[in-house]
Design an enzyme around this catalytic site. Structure first.
Site, PDB file in Angstrom:
ATOM      1  N   ASN A   1       0.869  -1.176   0.000  1.00 19.95           N
ATOM      2  CA  ASN A   1       0.000   0.000   0.000  1.00 19.95           C
ATOM      3  C   ASN A   1       0.909   1.229   0.000  1.00 19.95           C
ATOM      4  OD1 ASN A   1      -1.776   2.069   0.509  1.00 19.95           O
ATOM      5  ND2 ASN A   1      -2.257   1.425   2.608  1.00 19.95           N
TER       6      ASN A   1
ATOM      7  N   LYS B   1       0.164   4.282  -0.356  1.00 24.82           N
ATOM      8  CA  LYS B   1      -0.471   5.512   0.146  1.00 24.82           C
ATOM      9  C   LYS B   1      -0.176   6.652  -0.835  1.00 24.82           C
ATOM     10  CE  LYS B   1      -0.180   3.482   4.667  1.00 24.82           C
ATOM     11  NZ  LYS B   1      -0.178   3.658   6.115  1.00 24.82           N
TER      12      LYS B   1
ATOM     13  N   HIS C   1      -9.596   1.634   4.671  1.00 26.41           N
ATOM     14  CA  HIS C   1      -8.322   1.814   5.385  1.00 26.41           C
ATOM     15  C   HIS C   1      -8.534   2.795   6.540  1.00 26.41           C
ATOM     16  CE1 HIS C   1      -4.233   3.002   6.301  1.00 26.41           C
ATOM     17  NE2 HIS C   1      -3.864   1.871   5.746  1.00 26.41           N
TER      18      HIS C   1
ATOM     19  N   GLU D   1      -6.878   5.203   7.559  1.00 26.87           N
ATOM     20  CA  GLU D   1      -6.642   6.615   7.217  1.00 26.87           C
ATOM     21  C   GLU D   1      -7.868   7.210   6.527  1.00 26.87           C
ATOM     22  OE1 GLU D   1      -2.897   5.931   5.262  1.00 26.87           O
ATOM     23  OE2 GLU D   1      -2.056   5.417   7.212  1.00 26.87           O
TER      24      GLU D   1
ATOM     25  N   GLU E   1      -5.589  -4.388  10.680  1.00 25.19           N
ATOM     26  CA  GLU E   1      -4.574  -3.356  10.859  1.00 25.19           C
ATOM     27  C   GLU E   1      -4.863  -2.582  12.136  1.00 25.19           C
ATOM     28  OE1 GLU E   1      -2.601  -2.396   6.849  1.00 25.19           O
ATOM     29  OE2 GLU E   1      -4.301  -1.072   7.062  1.00 25.19           O
TER      30      GLU E   1
ATOM     31  N   GLY F   1       2.268   2.654  10.668  1.00 26.73           N
ATOM     32  CA  GLY F   1       3.233   3.728  10.475  1.00 26.73           C
ATOM     33  C   GLY F   1       3.935   4.167  11.744  1.00 26.73           C
TER      34      GLY F   1
ATOM     35  N   SER G   1       3.176  -1.792  10.390  1.00 30.56           N
ATOM     36  CA  SER G   1       4.628  -1.883  10.598  1.00 30.56           C
ATOM     37  C   SER G   1       5.177  -3.281  10.350  1.00 30.56           C
ATOM     38  CB  SER G   1       5.014  -1.382  11.990  1.00 30.56           C
ATOM     39  OG  SER G   1       4.590  -0.031  12.158  1.00 30.56           O
TER      40      SER G   1
HETATM   41  P1  PGA Z   1       2.639   0.511   7.640  1.00 31.07           P
HETATM   42  O1  PGA Z   1       1.190   0.726   6.940  1.00 31.07           O
HETATM   43  O2  PGA Z   1       3.172  -0.800   7.107  1.00 31.07           O
HETATM   44  O3  PGA Z   1       3.447   1.697   7.189  1.00 31.07           O
HETATM   45  O4  PGA Z   1       2.405   0.474   9.096  1.00 31.07           O
HETATM   46  C1  PGA Z   1       0.316  -0.340   6.744  1.00 31.07           C
HETATM   47  C2  PGA Z   1      -0.968   0.188   6.167  1.00 31.07           C
HETATM   48  O5  PGA Z   1      -1.400   1.283   6.554  1.00 31.07           O
HETATM   49  O6  PGA Z   1      -1.592  -0.460   5.295  1.00 31.07           O
END
Ligand code: PGA
Length: 249
Positions: free
Chosen positions: A9, A11, A91, A93, A163, A169, A209
């Site tokens: 992903n 983003k 997601h 976000e 998640e 992140g 992460s």
């Molecule tokens: P990350 O993001 O691996 O940077 O924690 C995962 C995601 O948001 O899909």
């Protein structure tokens, strides 16, 4: 046997150069697991033409509507035509920064499925919710919203990504035991409504992460069938290492 899926992903990151480098590295992925790349919309065409055969393309969001006066939106049909097989839906976000509630996420899930895309539904709790021991309540509601919106087995052929919001992140990963416990809960919840056959075949990804250093132990858990990778998917070598952990595991 569920074939493991490692999905990147990106983003709001990446450019033509990253597409080229990821495509080069992906050519070294030997099969065994499935790889998918979800770049921003303007990079879909370049990725579709450059990714090696067998690497799937996905988008990061989709409109719940088919067509019309929805400025800024992209329909599931358009994504399919652009070469996508997958689309990330709900997601965290999108949920927190853009106010997508369970109802809107369900609309997007239905639109994606209706067009023939495979939705990757994201679910997960915040740190406050985990601390209040509400993880299963929150994740259960996120799943129920989808199953309420679909006649018949909603998750047949779909993908769910667990998640935990506190792990996205942040560099703070759920422990393999913590992740496995929620994955087992998700599979059980789906089995209750969609039946055990659908639940047994459903691929459950962990996201938050995940990186080359922790992928193998997460992927070794019985109900973790892959990963949704944010930050580490922007480094083609790390992404390939994670993929290899899945392919070898
Ligand atoms: P990350 O993001 O691996 O940077 O924690 C995962 C995601 O948001 O899909």
């Amino acid at each position: 046997m569920r074939r493991k899926l490692i999905a990147g992903n990106w983003k709001m990151n990446g450019d033509q150069d990253l597409v080229r480098r990821v495509a080069e590295h992906a050519a070294d992925s030997g099969g065994g697991a499935e790889m998918a790349v979800c770049p921003p919309f303007p990079l879909l065409a370049a990725a579709a033409s450059q990714l090696p055969f067998g690497v799937a393309l996905g988008a990061q969001d989709v409109s719940e509507y088919e067509a019309g006066a929805y400025t800024g939106e992209v329909s599931a049909g358009m994504l399919l035509e652009a070469g996508c097989r997958y689309v990330i839906v709900g997601h965290s976000e999108r949920r927190t920064l853009y106010g997508e509630d369970n109802g809107r996420v369900a609309g997007k899930f239905v639109a994606a499925r209706g067009a023939g895309l495979t939705p990757i539904l994201c679910v997960g709790e915040t740190l406050a919710e985990r601390d209040a021991e509400r993880t299963e309540v929150v994740v259960g509601e996120q799943l129920d919203a989808i199953m309420d919106a679909v006649d018949g087995p909603a998750f047949q052929g779909a993908v769910i990504a667990y998640e935990p919001v506190w792990a996205i992140g942040t560099g703070r990963t759920a422990t393999p035991d913590q992740a496995q416990a929620v994955h087992a809960f998700i599979r059980q919840r789906v089995a209750e409504r969609d039946g055990s056959e659908v639940a047994d075949q459903l691929r459950l990804l962990y996201g938050g992460s995940m990186k080359a250093e922790n992928a193998a132990e997460l992927l070794a858990q019985p109900d973790i069938d892959g990963g949704l990778i944010g930050g580490a998917s922007l480094d083609p070598e790390s992404f390939l290492s994670i993929y290899n952990a899945a392919a070898e595991g």
